[in-house]
Scaffold this active site. Structure first.
Site, PDB file in Angstrom:
ATOM      1  N   SER A 144       0.843  -1.199   0.000  1.00 11.13           N
ATOM      2  CA  SER A 144       0.000   0.000   0.000  1.00 11.13           C
ATOM      3  C   SER A 144       0.875   1.244   0.000  1.00 11.13           C
ATOM      4  CB  SER A 144      -0.885   0.022   1.243  1.00 11.13           C
ATOM      5  OG  SER A 144      -1.520   1.277   1.372  1.00 11.13           O
ATOM      6  N   TYR A 157      -1.515   0.060  10.251  1.00  8.53           N
ATOM      7  CA  TYR A 157      -1.619  -0.540   8.924  1.00  8.53           C
ATOM      8  C   TYR A 157      -0.379  -0.179   8.099  1.00  8.53           C
ATOM      9  CZ  TYR A 157      -3.527  -1.241   4.185  1.00  8.53           C
ATOM     10  OH  TYR A 157      -3.728  -1.629   2.878  1.00  8.53           O
TER      11      TYR A 157
END
Lengths: 251, 446
Positions: A144, A157
């Site tokens: 990501s 995250y």
């Protein structure tokens, strides 16, 4: 650099991910065979039917919670056996978490690191050795843009993905010389079930478009792919902000 | 996944294709057929929506929760021997064509846009240029699954749960969520349509052309609603059949042209539309023109311009579609409607007229009926547009016709209940947690 031939024997970990579906559909239309791993049997069945109907030559499924790293090895060996050979492995499972909740709880943070980082590391370890010994293949991992910098709004995250990026960098450095392609995929905002609760804006991309971007990166043997490509520019700017300023920003 | 349990009623706004009325709702995207019933049911009423290509308020629910079904986009099974396709309800007709055309199959019925979902096609029991031969879309639906808010799941077909089948086809999404659908596609050997365009002047000539082409699969006419005097009701009658000459069946290219901005509202007026109509009518020089054309421009001329509804500015557009039964002698209902339009000073940019056949529709509230259908659209101009639409609805009622809910934003409760007297028996099939802005509007006096 020469383009890779289109992959035709494909292993997908986290096969019900919307981005993974965007990658798999065009390959199914070309008659690829698949080994799909996911947690939810009903969703997995729907994805398998979709790929079969679109033209996949074979679809094998395995219902498994990838958090359980003890069973990875047996599953991966079965996948390599059923597919006869693996020329693309796509790691697509992951959880977004809830930053406000996670930052107050080590147990929650640990769970995210386990799913997004450690379980991926377990899969990558086996797959890197498999590809190295067969001198071919693409190992594509969905990371990501959040792994590029730590931000207060989602650093748990982000840390899981940032660690993954460094691990992949090392694996690439090791097995590129064996002819193995290691691709780190960094999607920006994608309109998927994982982000359904986030207010959407014009930067949100459709998973099908993200899937096409990933296929192009596989074909061109890219090392790191921002998808859609605008995120390469956005993250270049974000990464270039000095930490002394960055720490004051509300990001 | 944490979800705000309180409705937000704000961006992103969900608009119907007519962009009128503008009603705020909470949006919940569905990704799997098992996502409904929702684990945390909302405090509001619910309405499933597909691609939002209906024009008025059948796909809207003010201060309600819209279930967006586009994520239900999987193909589940296809049998090339029979042409039977099973897919999830959020699959669009464009996606079906991309899948089916290279395999030598085509939609059994298609509307003027391919960007509708198959669930929406059933909910509105849509029709196309082959209605006089093939009937409505619902006539080609073999079965589907209907999920109610209490968790009950029905498989519906003409013989199984037949009452739910009939209520859901044309049920405007009110009977529950359609999760998957089975339809029968038709074989083709070419993308091409053998086309013939014929100029006509007057409704009598249009009717004569329709009767003479009753065996041609696709027929429709464009009609000029601005011209008066000797040119009154002039138009071009378009007919076509699938070419029987085998040719490569490639997939369509993705459209690239998009209307990026709202066009200022003064741009579309009687004069600009009148000029367009004269140019369009005279584009075809001779009385007749024939040729082989690709199916895309034949069926979907407007789909090549994405967001063409922005042509009407941000206030949106009003659609009107009615069907009037055949009249002995002159078709006075249609003529009176055209006269009312020219008298109003408003102009319809995209006016389409077609003869419906007598294939019975399977839905309880299906719109098509034997006779002539006329579809029009108007820019929204203060009270003038509303007055005209009310007048057109009255003419429709006087001549024993009815209007199409999927294209309506203005009919009154009295008018709807006169057009669809069976509405009360339909109402028994509505899911207790479902509702729509349209249904509220047309039943408030019920």
């Amino acid at each position: 650099m020469a383009n890779s031939p289109k992959p035709s024997h494909i292993l997908v970990l986290g096969a019900t991910s919307a981005i993974a579906i965007g990658v798999m559909r065009p390959l199914a239309e070309q008659g690829a065979s698949f080994y799909l791993v996911a947690r939810n049997p009903e969703k997995l069945k729907a994805v398998a039917s979709d790929l079969e109907t679109r033209g996949a030559s074979a679809v094998f499924t395995c219902v498994m919670d990838l958090d359980d790293t003890a069973v990875h090895e047996a599953m991966l060996a079965e996948a390599a056996g059923k597919l006869e050979t693996i020329d693309l492995a796509l790691i697509a499972h992951g959880i977004l978490g809830d930053q406000e909740h996670d930052q107050a709880s080590f147990a929650a943070t640990e769970a995210i690191l386990h799913t997004n980082f450690l379980s991926a590391v377990s899969l990558i370890t086996w797959l890197a050795n498999y590809f190295e010994s067969t001198h071919q293949g693409t190992l594509a991992v969905i990371s990501s843009v959040a792994g590029d910098r730590g931000r207060k709004s989602n650093y748990v995250y982000g840390a899981s993905k940032g660690a993954l990026n460094i691990f992949l960098e090392g694996v690439r450095n090791r097995i590129d010389r064996s002819g193995v392609h290691v691709l780190t995929i960094k999607p920006g905002f994608v309109a998927t079930p994982m982000t359904a609760h986030v207010p959407q804006n014009a930067l949100f991309a459709h998973p099908a478009a993200v899937g096409r971007g990933i296929l192009k990166a596989i074909e061109k043997r890219k090392d790191v792919a921002y998808v859609p490509p605008i995120w390469a520019l956005i993250m270049l700017v974000i990464r270039s902000i000095p930490e002394a300023i960055f720490k004051k920003l509300n990001l | 996944m944490p979800r705000n349990p309180q409705p937000k009623f704000e961006s992103p706004k969900f608009e119907s294709w007519g962009r009128y009325p503008k009603l705020e709702a909470d949006l919940i995207p569905l990704s799997w057929t098992t996502d409904f019933p929702l684990p945390q049911p909302p405090a509001t009423k619910i309405l499933p929506v597909g691609a939002g290509r209906s024009y008025g308020d059948v796909c809207l629910l003010e201060h309600g929760t819209l279930l967006k079904t586009r994520g239900l986009d999987r193909f589940l099974h296809f049998d090339p021997a029979t042409g039977i396709l099973r897919c999830e309800a959020g699959v669009t007709l464009a996606e079906i064509l991309d899948f089916a055309v290279p395999r030598g199959f085509f939609l059994p019925v298609t509307p003027g846009t391919k960007y509708v979902t198959v669930g929406g096609a059933i909910a509105n029991d849509i029709h196309g240029k082959n209605h006089h031969i093939a009937g409505t879309f619902g006539s080609h639906v073999l079965r589907f699954e209907l999920v109610r808010s209490d968790g009950a799941r029905f498989e519906c077909s003409p013989t199984e749960n037949a009452d739910w089948f009939a209520a859901t086809i044309s049920g405007m999404g009110l009977t529950g969520l359609i999760t998957w659908v089975e339809i029968r596609l038709r074989p083709i050997v070419s993308r091409k349509i053998q086309y013939k365009g014929t100029k006509f002047v007057g409704i009598d000539e249009f009717v004569a052309l329709s009767k003479a082409s009753a065996h041609t699969e696709y027929t429709v006419a464009w009609i000029d609603c601005v011209a008066i005097g000797n040119n009154f009701a002039r138009g071009i009658f378009m007919q076509g059949d699938h070419s029987t000459q085998p040719e490569p069946l490639n997939r369509s290219k993705e459209p690239w042209l998009t209307l990026p901005l709202d066009v200022p509202e003064f741009a579309l007026n009687k004069f600009s539309i009148g000029l367009f109509n004269t140019l369009y009518y005279n584009k075809q020089l001779g009385k007749e023109k024939t040729g082989l054309v690709d199916y895309e421009p034949f069926f979907y001329p407007l789909d090549s311009l994405l967001h063409w509804n922005r042509m009407y500015g941000k206030s949106g557009l009003l659609q009107f579609q009615c069907v009037l039964p055949w009249e002995d002698g002159n078709q006075m209902g249609i003529i009176n409607i055209l006269k009312a339009i020219t008298a109003s000073g408003l102009a319809s940019f995209l006016a389409v007229i077609k003869v419906f056949g007598d294939v019975p529709s399977p839905g309880m509230l299906s719109f098509p009926a034997p006779g002539i259908t006329l579809a029009l659209d108007f820019p929204i101009r203060a009270e003038v547009s509303f007055d005209l639409l009310h007048r057109l609805a009255s003419i429709t009622q006087e001549h024993g016709g009815r209007m199409y809910p999927a294209k309506d934003a203005r009919m009154t409760a009295d008018q709807f209940q006169a057009f669809y007297p069976q509405w009360r028996s339909f109402a028994k099939y509505i899911d207790p947690l479902f509702d729509s802005a349209f249904w509220q509007r047309v039943t408030t006096r019920g």
